[in-house]
Scaffold this active site. Structure first.
Site, PDB file in Angstrom:
ATOM      1  N   ARG A  31      62.040 -10.550 -45.642  1.00 42.17           N
ATOM      2  CA  ARG A  31      60.628 -10.449 -45.754  1.00 42.17           C
ATOM      3  C   ARG A  31      59.972 -11.302 -44.584  1.00 42.17           C
ATOM      4  O   ARG A  31      59.008 -11.833 -44.451  1.00 42.17           O
ATOM      5  CB  ARG A  31      59.887 -11.298 -46.775  1.00 42.17           C
ATOM      6  CG  ARG A  31      60.230 -10.177 -48.144  1.00 42.17           C
ATOM      7  CD  ARG A  31      59.154  -9.425 -48.250  1.00 42.17           C
ATOM      8  NE  ARG A  31      59.472  -8.358 -49.558  1.00 42.17           N
ATOM      9  CZ  ARG A  31      58.909  -8.424 -50.537  1.00 42.17           C
ATOM     10  NH1 ARG A  31      57.736  -9.185 -50.806  1.00 42.17           N
ATOM     11  NH2 ARG A  31      58.989  -7.444 -51.599  1.00 42.17           N
ATOM     12  N   ARG A  44      48.137  -4.363 -41.673  1.00 39.33           N
ATOM     13  CA  ARG A  44      47.986  -3.934 -43.013  1.00 39.33           C
ATOM     14  C   ARG A  44      46.812  -3.409 -43.621  1.00 39.33           C
ATOM     15  O   ARG A  44      46.635  -2.250 -44.164  1.00 39.33           O
ATOM     16  CB  ARG A  44      48.710  -4.917 -43.950  1.00 39.33           C
ATOM     17  CG  ARG A  44      48.543  -4.954 -45.368  1.00 39.33           C
ATOM     18  CD  ARG A  44      49.677  -4.438 -45.920  1.00 39.33           C
ATOM     19  NE  ARG A  44      49.961  -4.549 -47.492  1.00 39.33           N
ATOM     20  CZ  ARG A  44      48.932  -3.950 -48.388  1.00 39.33           C
ATOM     21  NH1 ARG A  44      48.308  -3.016 -47.805  1.00 39.33           N
ATOM     22  NH2 ARG A  44      48.764  -4.078 -49.568  1.00 39.33           N
ATOM     23  N   ASP A  80      59.905  -0.407 -48.356  1.00 38.60           N
ATOM     24  CA  ASP A  80      60.029  -1.074 -49.652  1.00 38.60           C
ATOM     25  C   ASP A  80      60.929  -0.162 -50.656  1.00 38.60           C
ATOM     26  O   ASP A  80      61.389   0.908 -50.239  1.00 38.60           O
ATOM     27  CB  ASP A  80      58.529  -0.736 -50.286  1.00 38.60           C
ATOM     28  CG  ASP A  80      58.518  -1.920 -51.596  1.00 38.60           C
ATOM     29  OD1 ASP A  80      58.162  -3.095 -51.234  1.00 38.60           O
ATOM     30  OD2 ASP A  80      58.765  -1.393 -52.695  1.00 38.60           O
ATOM     31  N   TYR A 155      62.359  -1.801 -62.829  1.00 36.25           N
ATOM     32  CA  TYR A 155      60.912  -1.255 -62.473  1.00 36.25           C
ATOM     33  C   TYR A 155      60.724  -0.070 -63.217  1.00 36.25           C
ATOM     34  O   TYR A 155      59.975   0.135 -63.803  1.00 36.25           O
ATOM     35  CB  TYR A 155      60.764  -1.301 -61.082  1.00 36.25           C
ATOM     36  CG  TYR A 155      60.476  -2.501 -60.466  1.00 36.25           C
ATOM     37  CD1 TYR A 155      59.601  -3.348 -60.697  1.00 36.25           C
ATOM     38  CD2 TYR A 155      61.366  -2.912 -59.330  1.00 36.25           C
ATOM     39  CE1 TYR A 155      59.284  -4.463 -60.047  1.00 36.25           C
ATOM     40  CE2 TYR A 155      61.186  -4.380 -58.430  1.00 36.25           C
ATOM     41  CZ  TYR A 155      60.110  -4.901 -58.954  1.00 36.25           C
ATOM     42  OH  TYR A 155      59.767  -6.166 -58.292  1.00 36.25           O
TER      43      TYR A 155
HETATM   44  O1  CP3 Z   1      60.248  -7.871 -43.648  1.00 34.33           O
HETATM   45  C1  CP3 Z   1      60.961  -7.485 -44.584  1.00 34.33           C
HETATM   46  O2  CP3 Z   1      61.773  -7.847 -45.457  1.00 34.33           O
HETATM   47  C2  CP3 Z   1      60.773  -5.913 -44.641  1.00 34.33           C
HETATM   48  C3  CP3 Z   1      60.137  -5.313 -45.646  1.00 34.33           C
HETATM   49  C4  CP3 Z   1      60.243  -5.474 -47.263  1.00 34.33           C
HETATM   50  C5  CP3 Z   1      59.072  -5.093 -48.033  1.00 34.33           C
HETATM   51  N1  CP3 Z   1      59.506  -4.894 -49.500  1.00 34.33           N
HETATM   52  C6  CP3 Z   1      57.747  -5.110 -47.642  1.00 34.33           C
HETATM   53  C7  CP3 Z   1      56.904  -5.415 -48.544  1.00 34.33           C
HETATM   54  C8  CP3 Z   1      61.559  -5.637 -47.975  1.00 34.33           C
HETATM   55  C9  CP3 Z   1      62.874  -5.733 -47.564  1.00 34.33           C
HETATM   56  C10 CP3 Z   1      61.066  -5.205 -49.422  1.00 34.33           C
HETATM   57  C11 CP3 Z   1      61.844  -5.142 -50.341  1.00 34.33           C
HETATM   58  C12 CP3 Z   1      61.384  -5.263 -51.977  1.00 34.33           C
HETATM   59  N2  CP3 Z   1      60.323  -4.692 -52.213  1.00 34.33           N
HETATM   60  C13 CP3 Z   1      62.156  -5.901 -52.995  1.00 34.33           C
HETATM   61  C14 CP3 Z   1      63.458  -6.608 -52.737  1.00 34.33           C
HETATM   62  C15 CP3 Z   1      63.147  -7.869 -51.971  1.00 34.33           C
HETATM   63  C16 CP3 Z   1      62.783  -8.971 -52.947  1.00 34.33           C
HETATM   64  O3  CP3 Z   1      61.555  -9.767 -52.708  1.00 34.33           O
HETATM   65  O4  CP3 Z   1      63.242  -9.320 -53.958  1.00 34.33           O
HETATM   66  C17 CP3 Z   1      61.282  -6.062 -53.994  1.00 34.33           C
HETATM   67  C18 CP3 Z   1      61.538  -6.441 -55.203  1.00 34.33           C
HETATM   68  C19 CP3 Z   1      60.306  -5.108 -53.721  1.00 34.33           C
HETATM   69  C20 CP3 Z   1      59.203  -4.977 -54.480  1.00 34.33           C
HETATM   70  C21 CP3 Z   1      57.759  -5.423 -54.030  1.00 34.33           C
HETATM   71  N3  CP3 Z   1      56.981  -4.743 -52.964  1.00 34.33           N
HETATM   72  C22 CP3 Z   1      57.235  -6.681 -54.542  1.00 34.33           C
HETATM   73  C23 CP3 Z   1      57.670  -7.269 -55.800  1.00 34.33           C
HETATM   74  C24 CP3 Z   1      56.182  -6.654 -53.832  1.00 34.33           C
HETATM   75  C25 CP3 Z   1      55.103  -8.023 -53.801  1.00 34.33           C
HETATM   76  C26 CP3 Z   1      53.724  -7.761 -54.514  1.00 34.33           C
HETATM   77  C27 CP3 Z   1      52.896  -8.805 -54.060  1.00 34.33           C
HETATM   78  O5  CP3 Z   1      51.706  -8.399 -53.592  1.00 34.33           O
HETATM   79  O6  CP3 Z   1      53.303  -9.993 -54.005  1.00 34.33           O
HETATM   80  C28 CP3 Z   1      55.898  -5.668 -52.982  1.00 34.33           C
HETATM   81  C29 CP3 Z   1      55.204  -5.431 -51.712  1.00 34.33           C
HETATM   82  C30 CP3 Z   1      55.575  -5.597 -50.533  1.00 34.33           C
HETATM   83  N4  CP3 Z   1      56.583  -4.962 -49.810  1.00 34.33           N
HETATM   84  C31 CP3 Z   1      55.196  -6.656 -49.564  1.00 34.33           C
HETATM   85  C32 CP3 Z   1      55.809  -6.440 -48.390  1.00 34.33           C
HETATM   86  C33 CP3 Z   1      55.683  -7.127 -47.065  1.00 34.33           C
HETATM   87  C34 CP3 Z   1      54.069  -7.587 -49.887  1.00 34.33           C
HETATM   88  C35 CP3 Z   1      52.771  -7.685 -48.724  1.00 34.33           C
HETATM   89  C36 CP3 Z   1      51.573  -6.757 -48.771  1.00 34.33           C
HETATM   90  O7  CP3 Z   1      51.346  -6.182 -50.099  1.00 34.33           O
HETATM   91  O8  CP3 Z   1      51.105  -6.313 -47.780  1.00 34.33           O
END
Ligand code: CP3
Length: 357
Positions: A31, A44, A80, A155
């Site tokens: 991340r 974003r 994602d 999920y």
């Molecule tokens: O920089 C990086 O690592 C690459 C981008 C990346 C994202 N998601 C973008 C994202 C990666 C590698 C992921 C993987 C991902 N997505 C996982 C596995 C990694 C982990 O954290 O365990 C999981 C479980 C997800 C599902 C997911 N997507 C979650 C739980 C969330 C968070 C929701 C929140 O608002 O807290 C997301 C949203 C997400 N995907 C964000 C990012 C940068 C959060 C920021 C946003 O909403 O802009």
């Protein structure tokens, strides 16, 4: 930005994946593109994050943002884990602060059959377009990724995030044949997605089995490992190392290792040297600084990071990372200093400063 000599390297990360000698320990952050970066928040805006992932120019820009801030040794594609699932026509959105929300959860064998039928519609072409563009821009290796079948299944079955995974476990134990079919289906989808990413130019891939640490070893061995073996085994012919990562997986590491990846990713709950002993020194290891510590004052970050390096013991095959993703409240400066610290303190060879030998 960083001190002389701490520059990123084009091959440090891939060499460490193969446990070959490196000039310094490579470092990148799960991340590393995210809300802790003000420029990410601007890029974003308030739009849909899945839409952002499906827009190659935005995905490319988001991937590059952290590289302009610090000398990390690898880039991870901005996407994602739900992108392939959404591309199959499954109604899923990602809600800020919540994560993925699935409108019609998978709860029966007929739901699994329906998902299986949708797998033919998998279309990740925007992701592949982003990879092609990125390879023209990047000086460091590009990591592709996918959610692992268990984490995706959780999920799909729960309909969203969960603390206890009761619905998932109830389905797994209550309808084992349907569960197996679901895992087979997701295994095939993930395999195809990873193969396509590598063909498009990803130089390594990470499997995020973020929530599999909720299982005990018996259930992992029965309900998850067979799919992971097939999945990772199917990647063997590709010239791209596989990183297999999960959170809270200390007690599963020896089983997970049997899936066969070149690199194991571990969270902060197991001291790095113990994790490495459990998986064996014939695989590389990635981790494992507690991401919450990175929100603390620098002195704490430094002390904890040095403890990770001490435990790695200067062995070939360590990739420095956090034990999970960067927290949104992390000061950018802490990560910048962390990258430089890792590079400076792990310099190998004749020119190394005395204290790092
Ligand atoms: O920089 C990086 O690592 C690459 C981008 C990346 C994202 N998601 C973008 C994202 C990666 C590698 C992921 C993987 C991902 N997505 C996982 C596995 C990694 C982990 O954290 O365990 C999981 C479980 C997800 C599902 C997911 N997507 C979650 C739980 C969330 C968070 C929701 C929140 O608002 O807290 C997301 C949203 C997400 N995907 C964000 C990012 C940068 C959060 C920021 C946003 O909403 O802009």
């Amino acid at each position: 930005m960083s001190e002389a000599g701490s520059s990123p390297s084009s091959d440090r990360f891939l060499r460490a994946c193969r446990r070959e000698p490196v000039d310094r320990t490579p470092v990148w952050f799960m991340r590393q593109s995210g809300r802790y970066l003000p420029e990410y928040r601007r890029l974003r805006g308030s739009g849909d994050i899945l839409e952002m992932c499906r827009t190659p120019e935005l995905a490319v820009e988001a991937t590059l943002l952290p590289l302009r801030r610090m000398d990390v040794d690898a880039a991870i594609l901005f996407s994602d884990i739900m992108v392939p699932i959404a591309s199959m026509g499954v109604d899923v959105e990602i809600q800020p602060g919540l994560g993925p929300v699935v409108a019609d959860p998978v709860r029966s064998s007929s739901d699994v059959r329906e998902l299986r039928a949708r797998a033919a519609d998998l279309d990740v072409s925007p992701v592949l377009a982003a990879i092609t563009l990125l390879r023209k821009e990047l000086a460091v290796p590009l990591i592709g990724f996918a959610g692992a079948p268990f984490t995706l299944a959780s999920y799909l079955i729960e309909g969203g995030s969960s603390r206890t995974f009761e619905t998932t476990k109830s389905f797994m134990h209550g309808e084992p044949a349907a569960w197996d079919e679901l895992m087979r289906t997701l295994g095939e989808v993930v395999s195809l997605h990873l193969h396509r990413q590598v063909e498009a130019g990803a130089q390594a891939v990470q499997l995020f089995d973020s929530w599999v640490g909720t299982l005990d070893p018996d259930d992992y061995a029965r309900f998850v490992l067979p799919t992971m073996r097939t999945l990772v085994g199917g990647m063997a012919g590709l010239d791209a190392p596989v990183i297999h990562f999960g959170v809270g997986t200390g007690e599963l590491l020896t089983l997970m290792r049997d899936a066969g990846s070149e690199v194991m990713g571990v969270d902060w709950r197991v001291p790095l040297h113990e994790a490495w002993e459990r998986v064996g020194f014939d695989v590389a290891i990635q981790g494992n600084l507690d991401p919450a510590v990175c929100v603390a004052p620098w002195d704490a970050v430094e002390a904890k990071a040095l403890a990770v390096l001490r435990r790695a013991g200067g062995r070939d095959g360590h990739i420095f990372n956090l034990g999970h993703g960067v927290r949104p409240g992390t000061p950018v400066e802490n990560l910048q200093r962390l990258v430089d610290l890792v590079h400076e303190r792990t310099l190998r060879g004749a020119n190394a400063p005395a204290e790092s030998r």
